[in-house]
Write a protein that holds these residues in place. Structure first.
Motif, mmCIF file in Angstrom:
data_model
loop_
_atom_site.group_PDB
_atom_site.id
_atom_site.type_symbol
_atom_site.label_atom_id
_atom_site.label_comp_id
_atom_site.label_asym_id
_atom_site.label_seq_id
_atom_site.Cartn_x
_atom_site.Cartn_y
_atom_site.Cartn_z
ATOM 1 N N THR A 1 -4.325 10.877 -4.097
ATOM 2 C CA THR A 1 -3.567 10.620 -2.992
ATOM 3 C C THR A 1 -3.295 11.679 -1.642
ATOM 4 O OG1 THR A 1 -1.476 11.458 -3.674
ATOM 5 C CG2 THR A 1 -2.053 9.192 -3.871
ATOM 6 N N THR A 2 -3.885 13.020 -2.175
ATOM 7 C CA THR A 2 -3.945 14.097 -1.208
ATOM 8 C C THR A 2 -5.213 14.817 -0.901
ATOM 9 O OG1 THR A 2 -3.114 15.791 -2.717
ATOM 10 C CG2 THR A 2 -1.471 14.360 -1.748
ATOM 11 N N HIS A 3 -6.216 14.653 -1.751
ATOM 12 C CA HIS A 3 -7.449 15.354 -1.490
ATOM 13 C C HIS A 3 -8.306 14.657 -0.429
ATOM 14 C CE1 HIS A 3 -7.549 17.625 -5.596
ATOM 15 N NE2 HIS A 3 -6.456 18.042 -4.666
ATOM 16 N N HIS A 4 -8.426 14.858 0.631
ATOM 17 C CA HIS A 4 -9.377 14.466 1.569
ATOM 18 C C HIS A 4 -10.630 15.110 1.474
ATOM 19 C CE1 HIS A 4 -6.290 12.859 4.146
ATOM 20 N NE2 HIS A 4 -5.286 13.964 3.665
ATOM 21 N N LEU A 5 -11.777 14.221 1.218
ATOM 22 C CA LEU A 5 -13.213 14.515 1.052
ATOM 23 C C LEU A 5 -13.978 14.110 1.958
ATOM 24 C CD1 LEU A 5 -13.142 13.256 -2.731
ATOM 25 C CD2 LEU A 5 -12.524 15.472 -1.992
ATOM 26 N N SER B 1 -15.848 6.168 -5.193
ATOM 27 C CA SER B 1 -14.840 6.438 -4.561
ATOM 28 C C SER B 1 -13.930 7.851 -5.078
ATOM 29 C CB SER B 1 -13.765 5.480 -4.719
ATOM 30 O OG SER B 1 -13.076 5.471 -6.009
ATOM 31 N N LYS B 2 -14.614 8.457 -6.098
ATOM 32 C CA LYS B 2 -13.598 9.609 -6.662
ATOM 33 C C LYS B 2 -12.482 9.278 -7.219
ATOM 34 C CE LYS B 2 -17.805 11.931 -5.339
ATOM 35 N NZ LYS B 2 -18.275 10.756 -4.777
ATOM 36 N N LYS B 3 -11.900 8.170 -7.469
ATOM 37 C CA LYS B 3 -10.743 7.655 -8.100
ATOM 38 C C LYS B 3 -10.714 8.172 -9.391
ATOM 39 C CE LYS B 3 -6.925 4.447 -7.639
ATOM 40 N NZ LYS B 3 -6.547 2.794 -7.231
ATOM 41 N N THR B 4 -9.609 8.756 -9.601
ATOM 42 C CA THR B 4 -9.668 9.503 -11.103
ATOM 43 C C THR B 4 -8.481 9.130 -12.048
ATOM 44 O OG1 THR B 4 -10.350 11.685 -9.849
ATOM 45 C CG2 THR B 4 -9.463 11.904 -12.152
ATOM 46 N N ALA B 5 -8.460 8.925 -13.315
ATOM 47 C CA ALA B 5 -7.386 8.798 -14.422
ATOM 48 C C ALA B 5 -7.679 9.571 -15.533
ATOM 49 C CB ALA B 5 -7.668 7.396 -14.867
ATOM 50 N N LEU B 6 -6.266 10.388 -15.563
ATOM 51 C CA LEU B 6 -6.359 11.420 -16.722
ATOM 52 C C LEU B 6 -5.179 11.024 -17.682
ATOM 53 C CD1 LEU B 6 -6.157 14.527 -13.937
ATOM 54 C CD2 LEU B 6 -8.166 13.703 -15.234
ATOM 55 N N ARG B 7 -5.680 11.822 -18.718
ATOM 56 C CA ARG B 7 -4.647 11.530 -20.133
ATOM 57 C C ARG B 7 -4.528 12.637 -20.894
ATOM 58 N NH1 ARG B 7 -3.338 5.937 -22.951
ATOM 59 N NH2 ARG B 7 -2.564 5.333 -20.914
ATOM 60 N N GLY C 1 -13.330 11.847 5.194
ATOM 61 C CA GLY C 1 -12.201 12.476 5.354
ATOM 62 C C GLY C 1 -10.902 11.701 4.573
ATOM 63 N N LYS C 2 -11.275 10.628 4.076
ATOM 64 C CA LYS C 2 -10.135 9.783 3.229
ATOM 65 C C LYS C 2 -9.993 10.398 2.008
ATOM 66 C CE LYS C 2 -11.211 5.419 5.871
ATOM 67 N NZ LYS C 2 -11.639 3.989 5.722
ATOM 68 N N THR C 3 -8.757 9.966 1.471
ATOM 69 C CA THR C 3 -8.598 10.249 0.093
ATOM 70 C C THR C 3 -9.093 9.068 -0.964
ATOM 71 O OG1 THR C 3 -6.367 9.064 0.083
ATOM 72 C CG2 THR C 3 -6.355 11.387 0.618
ATOM 73 N N PRO C 4 -9.256 9.544 -2.124
ATOM 74 C CA PRO C 4 -9.812 8.236 -3.020
ATOM 75 C C PRO C 4 -8.933 7.236 -3.151
ATOM 76 C CG PRO C 4 -9.879 10.513 -4.194
ATOM 77 C CD PRO C 4 -9.160 10.782 -2.802
ATOM 78 N N GLN C 5 -7.660 7.412 -2.898
ATOM 79 C CA GLN C 5 -6.680 5.993 -3.030
ATOM 80 C C GLN C 5 -6.822 5.177 -1.693
ATOM 81 O OE1 GLN C 5 -4.436 5.120 -5.406
ATOM 82 N NE2 GLN C 5 -4.056 3.330 -4.757
ATOM 83 N N ALA C 6 -6.973 5.832 -0.500
ATOM 84 C CA ALA C 6 -7.452 5.113 0.633
ATOM 85 C C ALA C 6 -8.696 4.589 0.832
ATOM 86 C CB ALA C 6 -7.159 6.317 1.933
ATOM 87 N N PHE C 7 -9.689 5.445 0.355
ATOM 88 C CA PHE C 7 -11.181 4.848 0.340
ATOM 89 C C PHE C 7 -11.167 3.488 -0.298
ATOM 90 C CE2 PHE C 7 -15.408 4.660 -0.870
ATOM 91 C CZ PHE C 7 -16.148 5.015 0.532
ATOM 92 N N ALA C 8 -10.417 3.528 -1.677
ATOM 93 C CA ALA C 8 -10.527 2.479 -2.575
ATOM 94 C C ALA C 8 -9.982 1.257 -2.348
ATOM 95 C CB ALA C 8 -10.851 2.955 -4.204
ATOM 96 N N ALA C 9 -8.930 1.458 -1.392
ATOM 97 C CA ALA C 9 -7.828 0.647 -1.212
ATOM 98 C C ALA C 9 -8.187 -0.947 -1.089
ATOM 99 C CB ALA C 9 -6.787 0.917 0.130
ATOM 100 N N HIS C 10 -9.289 -1.144 -0.505
ATOM 101 C CA HIS C 10 -9.607 -2.410 0.011
ATOM 102 C C HIS C 10 -10.639 -3.053 -0.689
ATOM 103 C CE1 HIS C 10 -6.860 -2.320 3.417
ATOM 104 N NE2 HIS C 10 -7.391 -1.350 3.848
ATOM 105 N N ALA C 11 -11.075 -2.320 -1.941
ATOM 106 C CA ALA C 11 -12.231 -2.609 -2.864
ATOM 107 C C ALA C 11 -11.866 -4.057 -3.649
ATOM 108 C CB ALA C 11 -12.697 -1.668 -3.617
ATOM 109 N N GLU C 12 -12.843 -4.754 -3.891
ATOM 110 C CA GLU C 12 -12.656 -5.959 -4.893
ATOM 111 C C GLU C 12 -12.777 -5.331 -6.095
ATOM 112 O OE1 GLU C 12 -15.154 -9.204 -3.861
ATOM 113 O OE2 GLU C 12 -14.315 -9.575 -1.861
#
Length: 332
Positions: free
Chosen positions: A293-297, A178-184, A302-313
């Motif tokens: 939330t804003t990078h459409h891939l 999903s390309k969802k990312t966490a940074l610190r 064409g969805k953002t990582p947040q939208a693509f992974a929204a319904h994942a278990e």
């Protein structure tokens, strides 16, 4: 001497008489593909018309876009590269990203990503790709068909605050699917700081089946006890995550997170300086939110990582999970 049209009629007539195509080709002194073409094109309802030459003109005319749209594309690319405007501060610069922006602005006619790429290449805005080393075919590829099948972990740094000598590091976690990312941003590379980040990220993103990382000492443990599992490996196994170390000196095995590191260099470190630790943490958090939330891939349709992974278990750690109080001994 027979004309070309007469030869085509003769080929069709011989085929209707039951002659083989190879025999027809020898009799007429033509190639086998030539015989195939005109026998396939022949239509009994239009015998003369079906054997005529067809126009070789393009079936679709190339759309001539107004010059203002081309200038707009080049201007958007330049502003995205500079990142000085607020909305372009953490923006992608690819042709696909420019296409999504034009579409959202209701520009008509909107050029395709391929057309935009051609304009950028013609203007010299796309550098030539360097040749890549061929992958090792013997190294196994981890299965990745859903969100959190594989996550990739990496470090970036050190970097410094303005007029300070203390080293800071950026730890990056990215889901391969999903390309969802966490940074610190971390003030040190201690194992405790890494584990606090991982557990916090997994409580939001979910635990993966596999966690891929390189062989840096901060991940694999100790040189004094190379066969002893590191604390990170023990926490992974405690949560049902399988740690996987990529081969030494082969960073492309973690291609998803390495690609992100290149973006982070442009977003955070190439054009910005930070005076305080608070500014650094705020910029890192804003970068994470913007990427998700804003990078459409295009790989996400064409969805953002947040939208693509929204319904994942998601497989989340226990609500009150604290790795410090867990018994992480590995019993045989």
């Amino acid at each position: 001497m027979k004309t070309e049209i007469e030869l085509r009629k003769r080929a069709v007539a011989l085929s209707l008489q039951g002659r083989k195509k190879s025999e027809i080709a020898r009799m007429l002194q033509r190639s086998r593909p030539w015989v195939d073409r005109w026998i396939d094109r022949y239509r009994a309802e239009a015998p003369r018309l079906s054997l005529q030459d067809r126009s070789r003109a393009p079936k679709q005319r190339r759309c001539a876009y107004p010059d203002r749209i081309k200038r707009m594309v080049l201007q958007i690319r330049e502003e995205r590269e500079q990142g000085q405007r607020a909305k372009y501060q953490y923006a992608l610069i690819s042709a696909q990203a420019i296409y999504y922006e034009l579409r959202d602005l209701d520009i008509s006619p909107v050029p395709s990503p391929r057309t935009i790429h051609g304009w950028l290449k013609e203007a010299g805005r796309i550098p030539e790709r360097r040749s890549q080393k061929a992958p090792n075919p013997t190294y196994p590829v981890l299965p990745c068909q859903a969100v959190n099948d594989v996550q990739e972990l990496d470090f970036k740094g050190p970097f410094y605050l303005q007029d300070h000598a203390h080293k800071y590091y950026l730890v990056t976690l990215r889901d391969k699917w999903s390309k969802k990312t966490a940074l610190r941003a971390l003030a040190n590379k201690s194992m405790d700081a890494i584990l606090d980040f991982l557990v916090s990220a997994w409580q939001k993103m979910g635990c993966p089946r596999y966690l891929k990382m390189d062989n840096c000492l901060d991940f694999r443990g100790s040189n004094r006890h190379p066969r002893a599992p590191s604390k990170l490996m023990r926490v992974c196994l405690d949560l049902g995550v399988q740690p996987v170390f990529i081969p030494i000196c082969e960073p492309w095995r973690n291609g998803v997170v390495e690609n992100l590191n290149g973006l982070l260099d442009r977003f955070l470190f190439r054009t910005k300086t930070f005076e305080t630790e608070k500014q650094l943490h705020k910029a890192v958090q804003q970068t994470e939110t913007t990427i998700n939330t804003t990078h459409h891939l295009s790989t996400l349709r064409g969805k953002t990582p947040q939208a693509f992974a929204a319904h994942a278990e998601l497989c989340l750690p226990p609500a009150n999970y604290d790795w410090r109080t867990r018994d992480l001994r590995l019993l045989k």
